[in-house]
Design an enzyme around this catalytic site. Structure first.
Site, PDB file in Angstrom:
ATOM      1  N   SER A   1       0.826  -1.195   0.000  1.00  0.00           N
ATOM      2  CA  SER A   1       0.000   0.000   0.000  1.00  0.00           C
ATOM      3  C   SER A   1       0.873   1.263   0.000  1.00  0.00           C
ATOM      4  CB  SER A   1      -0.968  -0.051   1.186  1.00  0.00           C
ATOM      5  OG  SER A   1      -2.023   0.855   1.031  1.00  0.00           O
TER       6      SER A   1
ATOM      7  N   ASP B   1      -8.473  -6.245  -5.425  1.00  0.00           N
ATOM      8  CA  ASP B   1      -8.118  -5.138  -4.534  1.00  0.00           C
ATOM      9  C   ASP B   1      -9.228  -4.089  -4.606  1.00  0.00           C
ATOM     10  OD1 ASP B   1      -7.016  -2.996  -3.192  1.00  0.00           O
ATOM     11  OD2 ASP B   1      -5.057  -3.134  -4.161  1.00  0.00           O
TER      12      ASP B   1
ATOM     13  N   HIS C   1      -6.422  -6.554  -1.157  1.00  0.00           N
ATOM     14  CA  HIS C   1      -5.359  -5.561  -0.965  1.00  0.00           C
ATOM     15  C   HIS C   1      -4.272  -6.058  -0.020  1.00  0.00           C
ATOM     16  CE1 HIS C   1      -3.687  -1.529  -1.077  1.00  0.00           C
ATOM     17  NE2 HIS C   1      -3.711  -1.447   0.243  1.00  0.00           N
TER      18      HIS C   1
END
Length: 419
Positions: A234, A328, A362
């Protein structure tokens, strides 16, 4: 006599457990349950329904689950399908060195949706899931501005060095770093917000802080030179890519569901400032469960007005591995990775590679850990949806973990290393 076995009873969390049952009535339907409490007392549970064979036996490597939290042959399904009793809790190991996660496996001879009406389990087994190995070291890092924890494998070294970065969750997250150290890498779990005297909120990314951390790692006598690797997820992946572009110390980079441009906050390095791509708050979505979806929040890096925010990946001296979950729900990770690979090729570079996983969300983490589909962040008032389909996400975690280790061994390990 009902019997339940789980082998090995004590192992690293990335190792599979072989679960079997015997002494059951032939063709009897039974329920297998798993439960775990984290260090704050939060309960995580899973269950699956199985039918014994004609010999009254079950082998989760061969027997399919007929219902419950997963269906089909999944030997580690009871582990990766664990769900929090309290909604939107994320399973995070805090003390990675001194205690394992204890997982209790129960064999029940009644199949019921009403847990309170169920009888006591006929057999139980406890297994320990560790994040460290004997002889590993954890060194607290408080030097200059740098805050984190350095994990050193057993032995003299020198070891290939890695900096491990997480995203907007803040604090010091150590579980991946410690597990990589158990596999032979020296890893600095690096905090950059919401930890000790670091800023509580991220207002800008000062790349000189991360350069200081890289120099600190390379200066350690047990770290193999001349360069280090970076792994990030991220926001941590975005920072890791920036390190690869501007810091000569970084020679191998893994970007897990990250961006390839600067978003939200400016990036500063010496006299350079990269302004972020604009975000559009009005594009935030909220689903029927009240979960926030940030997928469309950011502007498009390919738009002409955003080109100054795109990272100059062609300057990265080492290989880059993009790991993306195609489910995601937080950022357009596959789209960004494809843009990055296109940019590299257009500059005559072939040092980028992508691993894309259908159904993965994610938060791709080490194997056999449960999918965190949504959780609360300290800086958002609502739970954030991360995405992912549990079986596909689990398969992605298992495969990518092996690829992560192979990548760093290939690009960091020198012949003199004792890895």
């Amino acid at each position: 006599m009902y019997q339940l076995t789980a082998v090995p009873a004590s192992a690293l969390v990335d190792e599979p457990v072989h679960i079997r049952a015997a002494g059951l009535p032939p063709l009897e339907m039974v329920m297998l349950k798993a439960s775990l409490k984290d260090e704050k007392g939060n309960l995580f549970q899973s269950k699956a329904y199985y039918r014994a064979n004609e010999a009254g036996e079950l082998d989760l490597q061969q027997s399919p689950s007929l219902g419950g939290d997963y269906v089909g042959v999944h030997p580690m399904g009871l582990f990766w399908s664990l769900k929090p009793e309290k909604s939107f809790k994320r399973l995070l190991k805090q003390d990675v060195m001194n205690s394992p996660f204890w997982v209790t496996l129960d064999l029940c001879d009644s199949v019921s949706l009403d847990e309170s009406a169920m009888s006591q389990p006929r057999a139980s087994q406890k297994v320990q899931r560790w994040f460290s190995v004997p002889g590993m070291q954890r060194l607290q890092v408080r030097e200059g501005r740098v805050r984190g924890a350095l994990f050193l494998p057993p032995g003299e070294g020198p070891f290939p060095g890695i900096i491990d970065l997480f995203g907007g969750i803040g604090g010091l997250i150590e579980f991946r770093a410690s597990l990589l150290a158990a596999r032979g890498f020296a890893v600095l779990a690096l905090a950059y917000i919401a930890y000790e005297d670091l800023p509580k909120y991220l207002m800008e990314v000062d790349l000189e802080y991360f350069e200081e951390a890289a120099n600190l790692l390379l200066a350690h006598p047990k770290i193999q030179r001349p360069g280090i690797g970076v792994i990030g997820v991220s926001k941590g992946a975005e920072i890791g890519l920036a390190m690869a572009c501007f810091l000569k110390q970084v020679v191998a980079t893994i970007c897990i569901n990250g961006t390839t441009a600067i978003f939200q906050f400016p990036l500063k390095y010496k006299d350079m400032v990269i302004r972020p791509i604009c975000s559009f708050i009005e594009r935030i979505q909220m689903n029927a469960l009240g979960l926030v979806r940030f997928l469309h929040l950011a502007g498009d890096p390919q738009d002409e007005q955003n080109q100054q925010s795109v990272l100059p990946l062609e300057k990265a001296q080492g290989p880059i591995l993009f790991i993306v979950g195609e489910n995601d729900e937080c950022i357009k990770s596959r789209e960004y990775a494809e843009q990055a690979l296109h940019r590299l090729r257009s500059h005559g570079r072939n040092n980028g590679r992508m691993l894309a996983y259908p159904g993965a969300g994610h938060l791709i983490e080490p194997p056999f850990g449960p999918l965190c589909y949504a959780s609360r962040n300290y800086n958002t008032p609502w739970p954030v949806v991360w995405g992912g389909d549990p079986p596909a996400h689990s398969a992605a975690q298992e495969h990518s973990w092996e690829e992560i280790q192979k990548f760093f061994r290939q690009h960091l390990v020198q012949t003199r290393s004792k890895l």
